[in-house]
Design an enzyme around this catalytic site. Structure first.
Site, PDB file in Angstrom:
ATOM      1  N   LYS A  79     -26.147 -11.213  24.769  1.00  0.00           N
ATOM      2  CA  LYS A  79     -25.117 -10.716  25.687  1.00  0.00           C
ATOM      3  C   LYS A  79     -23.744 -10.831  25.043  1.00  0.00           C
ATOM      4  O   LYS A  79     -23.463 -11.814  24.340  1.00  0.00           O
ATOM      5  CB  LYS A  79     -25.179 -11.519  26.992  1.00  0.00           C
ATOM      6  CG  LYS A  79     -24.298 -10.983  28.117  1.00  0.00           C
ATOM      7  CD  LYS A  79     -24.518 -11.770  29.413  1.00  0.00           C
ATOM      8  CE  LYS A  79     -23.664 -11.242  30.557  1.00  0.00           C
ATOM      9  NZ  LYS A  79     -23.880 -12.005  31.802  1.00  0.00           N
ATOM     10  N   SER A 154     -24.796  -9.192  35.847  1.00  0.00           N
ATOM     11  CA  SER A 154     -23.986  -8.643  34.776  1.00  0.00           C
ATOM     12  C   SER A 154     -24.730  -8.530  33.439  1.00  0.00           C
ATOM     13  O   SER A 154     -24.267  -7.805  32.562  1.00  0.00           O
ATOM     14  CB  SER A 154     -22.741  -9.516  34.569  1.00  0.00           C
ATOM     15  OG  SER A 154     -23.087 -10.823  34.175  1.00  0.00           O
ATOM     16  N   SER A 178     -26.743 -13.325  37.403  1.00  0.00           N
ATOM     17  CA  SER A 178     -26.658 -12.300  36.353  1.00  0.00           C
ATOM     18  C   SER A 178     -27.799 -12.243  35.353  1.00  0.00           C
ATOM     19  O   SER A 178     -27.863 -11.299  34.575  1.00  0.00           O
ATOM     20  CB  SER A 178     -25.343 -12.444  35.604  1.00  0.00           C
ATOM     21  OG  SER A 178     -24.333 -11.854  36.365  1.00  0.00           O
TER      22      SER A 178
HETATM   23  N1  GLN Z   1     -22.864 -10.678  40.613  1.00  0.00           N
HETATM   24  C1  GLN Z   1     -22.224 -11.953  40.617  1.00  0.00           C
HETATM   25  C2  GLN Z   1     -20.745 -11.770  40.426  1.00  0.00           C
HETATM   26  O1  GLN Z   1     -20.320 -10.677  40.315  1.00  0.00           O
HETATM   27  C3  GLN Z   1     -22.813 -12.842  39.570  1.00  0.00           C
HETATM   28  C4  GLN Z   1     -22.297 -12.598  38.205  1.00  0.00           C
HETATM   29  C5  GLN Z   1     -22.875 -13.515  37.183  1.00  0.00           C
HETATM   30  O2  GLN Z   1     -23.860 -14.214  37.432  1.00  0.00           O
HETATM   31  N2  GLN Z   1     -22.228 -13.558  36.028  1.00  0.00           N
HETATM   32  O3  GLN Z   1     -20.003 -12.688  40.379  1.00  0.00           O
END
Ligand code: GLN
Length: 487
Positions: A79, A154, A178
């Site tokens: 990532k 994400s 994410s």
């Molecule tokens: N979807 C969640 C957010 O937007 C989690 C994001 C993540 O785990 N990095 O904060």
């Protein structure tokens, strides 16, 4: 079957039996990338030359009879918020469009020490804020099962890469879901480890008290292998736990007899699609028929978790992202009249809308006058949620829930409605708030032809129990066939 379709565990055996070479595996994956990347868009940066060079080295070591890690020669996507020395680490943000780190994140460094082959840096929501990989500054990633749908986020690039066969395994990061949500949307396995078990050194910070790097793969075994490689105490991360970890892969045990599974009624209520509920309950039933015990439990504060999460995560983000000021590194606006003007323009131009929304929300909840009303109450809720999980685990080994209320939605469907987007994180955020480990594993395809994920949550440092329960389920269904490697 092509090499890119295989699991890391399979390839590892083949490499040792000389049925293929590491260079052949890497070439197969890059051929697949050339075939798929135009539609999927899983990567921000590809590192083919480095990958082939590394694969060549692995082949030489294998030929010389060297004892290598089971992950040696396996192509892995990383990532783009994990620092990779000499390779762009953009966090999918204009703010870091030119940031080439002078050092490695510990988790990535461990992969290099295991002789893994890095395919490139995977696309993501900007600074890991989002649930669809649509907030990336560079491009949107598509779900390899249906390019009109999102891969989740994400870590959408990591999940799409593994599902499509553009990487064998991948690293993601999980602050509120994410890793698990995109794993669920793409039909693969993903683990959000116990907070403190994987070093955060070199992981670009979003919300430091919630962030964890974790493994993603097509099978439970692959995920266990990758987790074994990256976990462990790191003196460079003060929040890393001082403990020893077993080899989770070698220890895998598919027997689910005696496993007690808690079903929290709050995760099967309104807002969760009936088909998703049914599929998760069918998976639980299969485990029950094979010796597991199932009981209903209650986690009463679940309904407040989203509010607590978005307050805590945004508060920490507003502080962590203060460092991007155009002075030290990253983007700087081209024209300005004063220092203040430079800060203002740099941050206005360098951050996307979602990141700005989080910074504003976080700054607001931390400001004097509002701190007690929002941030302090969110922290109290965090304690309450963690206590409810701890009490629940006195009566069960793992908790099973849907990973998400629905399968992958259409690109563009939620992006203009932040609250709707946030609401989709309802099943995953509680785990980060409580610092627990949880994994998403595929439990079939729904009537739209999209994968559905089941989430298994365990007490702190119960990763082996989670892997075993997931491995038990995977063995009972005869292996997962929900990735897109055959499309
Ligand atoms: N979807 C969640 C957010 O937007 C989690 C994001 C993540 O785990 N990095 O904060």
């Amino acid at each position: 079957m092509e090499l890119y379709q295989k699991t890391a565990a399979e390839l590892s055996k083949m490499l040792r039996n000389k049925e293929c070479s590491a260079v052949e595996v890497t070439k197969s994956v890059f051929d697949r990338i050339r075939q798929k990347e135009d539609t999927v868009g899983a990567y921000v940066t590809l590192t083919e030359d480095k990958a082939l060079e590394k694969a060549g080295e692995v082949d030489q070591k294998l030929a010389a009879g060297e004892e290598l890690s089971p992950l040696a020669g396996i192509p892995v996507g990383v990532k783009d918020n994990i620092c990779t020395q000499g390779i762009l680490t953009s966090c999918a943000s204009k703010m870091l469009y030119n940031f080439v780190p002078p050092y490695n994140a510990t988790a990535y460094d461990k992969l290099l020490k295991q002789d893994m082959v890095i395919t490139g840096k995977c696309n993501m929501d900007e600074f890991a804020m989002g649930s669809s990989t649509e907030t990336s500054y560079f491009k949107k990633t598509a779900n390899p099962h249906d390019p009109s749908r999102v891969p989740g986020g994400s870590s959408g690039g990591s999940a799409a890469a593994v599902s499509a066969g553009e990487a064998i395994v991948a690293l993601g990061s999980d602050t509120g879901g994410s890793i698990r949500q995109p794993a669920g949307f793409c039909g693969i396995v993903g683990l959000k480890p116990t907070y403190g078990s994987v070093s955060r050194y070199g992981l670009v910070a979003f919300a430091s008290s919630l962030d964890q790097i974790g493994p993603m793969g097509k099978s439970v075994a692959d995920t266990a292998m990758l987790y074994t490689a990256i976990c462990g105490r790191d003196p460079m991360d003060a929040t890393s736990a001082a403990r020893e970890y077993p080899d989770f892969y070698q220890n895998l045990n598919s027997n689910v007899k005696g496993l007690t599974i808690g079903i929290p009624k709050e995760y099967f209520g309104e807002g969760i699609e009936p088909e998703v509920k049914q599929m998760v309950m069918d998976a639980v039933k299969l485990l029950e028929q094979n010796g597991a015990t199932v009981k209903e439990i209650s986690l009463p504060s679940t309904g407040y978790a989203l509010n607590a999460y978005y307050i805590i995560a945004s508060a920490e983000a507003s502080s962590n992202l203060a460092r991007y000021d155009g002075v030290k590194y990253g983007y700087r606006t081209s024209e300005y009249t004063s220092l203040e003007d430079m800060y203002l323009k740099t941050r206005s131009e360098g951050f996307g809308d979602e990141v700005k929304r989080r910074i504003m929300l976080g700054t607001f909840v931390l400001s004097s006058g509002y701190y007690d009303a929002y941030y302090k109450r969110a922290k109290l809720l965090q304690k309450q949620i963690a206590a409810e999980f701890a009490a629940a685990f006195e009566g069960c080994d793992v908790i099973a829930t849907p990973t998400t209320p629905y399968s992958a939605f259409k690109l563009g469907e939620n992006i203009d409605d932040p609250l709707k987007m946030y609401a989709g994180d309802i099943c995953t955020v509680t785990v980060n708030i409580a610092g627990l480990p949880a994994m998403s594993l595929p439990c079939g395809m729904d009537s739209k032809g999209m994968p559905v994920g089941m989430q298994l949550i365990g007490p702190k440092f119960s990763e082996q129990t989670l892997f075993d329960a997931a491995f038990g389920y995977e063995s009972l269904v005869g292996g997962f066939t929900t990735s897109a490697v055959e499309k």
